[in-house]
Design an enzyme around this catalytic site. Structure first.
Site, PDB file in Angstrom:
ATOM      1  N   CYS A  38      62.836  47.607  12.700  1.00  0.00           N
ATOM      2  CA  CYS A  38      63.327  48.636  11.785  1.00  0.00           C
ATOM      3  C   CYS A  38      62.311  49.785  11.675  1.00  0.00           C
ATOM      4  O   CYS A  38      62.052  50.472  12.652  1.00  0.00           O
ATOM      5  CB  CYS A  38      63.677  48.021  10.438  1.00  0.00           C
ATOM      6  SG  CYS A  38      64.720  49.097   9.413  1.00  0.00           S
ATOM      7  N   HIS A  56      67.803  44.362  12.301  1.00  0.00           N
ATOM      8  CA  HIS A  56      67.019  43.248  11.755  1.00  0.00           C
ATOM      9  C   HIS A  56      67.415  41.953  12.471  1.00  0.00           C
ATOM     10  O   HIS A  56      68.430  41.346  12.123  1.00  0.00           O
ATOM     11  CB  HIS A  56      67.261  43.109  10.250  1.00  0.00           C
ATOM     12  CG  HIS A  56      66.653  44.197   9.440  1.00  0.00           C
ATOM     13  ND1 HIS A  56      65.370  44.116   8.942  1.00  0.00           N
ATOM     14  CD2 HIS A  56      67.138  45.408   9.061  1.00  0.00           C
ATOM     15  CE1 HIS A  56      65.094  45.229   8.271  1.00  0.00           C
ATOM     16  NE2 HIS A  56      66.146  46.029   8.334  1.00  0.00           N
ATOM     17  N   GLU A  85      66.153  39.061  12.212  1.00  0.00           N
ATOM     18  CA  GLU A  85      66.092  37.921  11.291  1.00  0.00           C
ATOM     19  C   GLU A  85      67.335  37.812  10.418  1.00  0.00           C
ATOM     20  O   GLU A  85      67.547  36.785   9.763  1.00  0.00           O
ATOM     21  CB  GLU A  85      64.834  38.025  10.421  1.00  0.00           C
ATOM     22  CG  GLU A  85      64.878  39.068   9.314  1.00  0.00           C
ATOM     23  CD  GLU A  85      64.581  40.483   9.761  1.00  0.00           C
ATOM     24  OE1 GLU A  85      64.419  41.343   8.880  1.00  0.00           O
ATOM     25  OE2 GLU A  85      64.515  40.730  10.986  1.00  0.00           O
TER      26      GLU A  85
END
EC number: 4.3.2.10
Length: 226
Positions: free
Chosen positions: A84, A189, A191
């Protein structure tokens, strides 16, 4: 992976470290949270997360001596993954701020243009299109996977060959990931991107582990016999 790689997650007061740490650990890494350059240099790989404003991130990196450390580590060949805002600070500059970026990749960070019906920030799932299928992050991934974005700005690389993946928001095509040798970074992202994102994290962990194993083998090969 025969050896558990140590991944340093850069802690500089900008970013959601908890989710990134959980994702990396789930993919087999031993994760160290640190804002110390020496700790980063001792790791097998480094992950640079980030949310918020460009100038704030650059200021906090530089105040801690991390900006120069990251530049030196990348140039020395250490695997690095930006996430990001951690992608955006790798570039020369941003329309969002006035401070120079780290300059590891030539190009500028730009804001999405307003257009009818377009929501800014771009928040939600979007489809990836691979521009560089040889990027290590895409290993064992099919093109067209969906990943999760939260951003108002995107990177505009000066070199087309640095672009590893792209996506579309409204009528605007933008760079979703970059890859150059040991330096990799994504706008989304991983994750928070379900199985596709976890596979990307696993690929980075394995990339860091393979470099570490190669360095150990090289040291053993040059060690004089007892």
């Amino acid at each position: 992976m025969a050896r558990t790689p140590n991944i340093a997650l850069v802690d500089y007061g900008v970013g959601n470290l908890h989710s990134a740490r959980k994702g990396l650990e789930a993919m087999g890494a031993r994760v160290t949270l640190s804002g110390q350059p020496l700790t980063l240099s001792a790791a097998d790989g480094v992950v640079l997360p980030g949310v918020g404003s460009f100038d704030t991130a650059i200021t906090r990196l530089n105040d801690r001596g991390l900006g120069d450390a990251i530049i030196q580590l990348v140039r020395a060949g250490q695997p690095m993954l930006g996430i990001c805002l951690g992608l955006q600070v790798l570039f020369d500059s941003s329309e969002e701020g006035r401070l120079p970026g780290l300059g590891l990749l030539p190009g500028r960070v730009r804001r999405f243009r307003s257009e009818p019906g377009l929501t800014i920030p771009h928040v939600g799932w979007n489809q990836l299109h691979f521009d560089n299928v040889d990027c290590p992050l895409w290993r064992d991934l099919a093109a067209g996977g969906w990943v999760y974005f939260v951003h108002s700005y995107y990177v505009d690389p000066a070199r087309a060959e640095d672009r590893a993946a792209s996506a579309v928001h409204g009528s605007q095509h933008f760079t979703a990931a970059v890859c150059r040798d040991n330096l990799m970074a994504v706008q989304f992202h991983p994750e928070k991107s379900a199985d596709t994102g976890l596979r990307i994290l696993k690929n980075f962990v394995e990339r860091a582990a393979s470099r570490s194993a190669a360095e150990v083998a090289a040291r053993c090969a040059t060690r004089p016999p007892a």
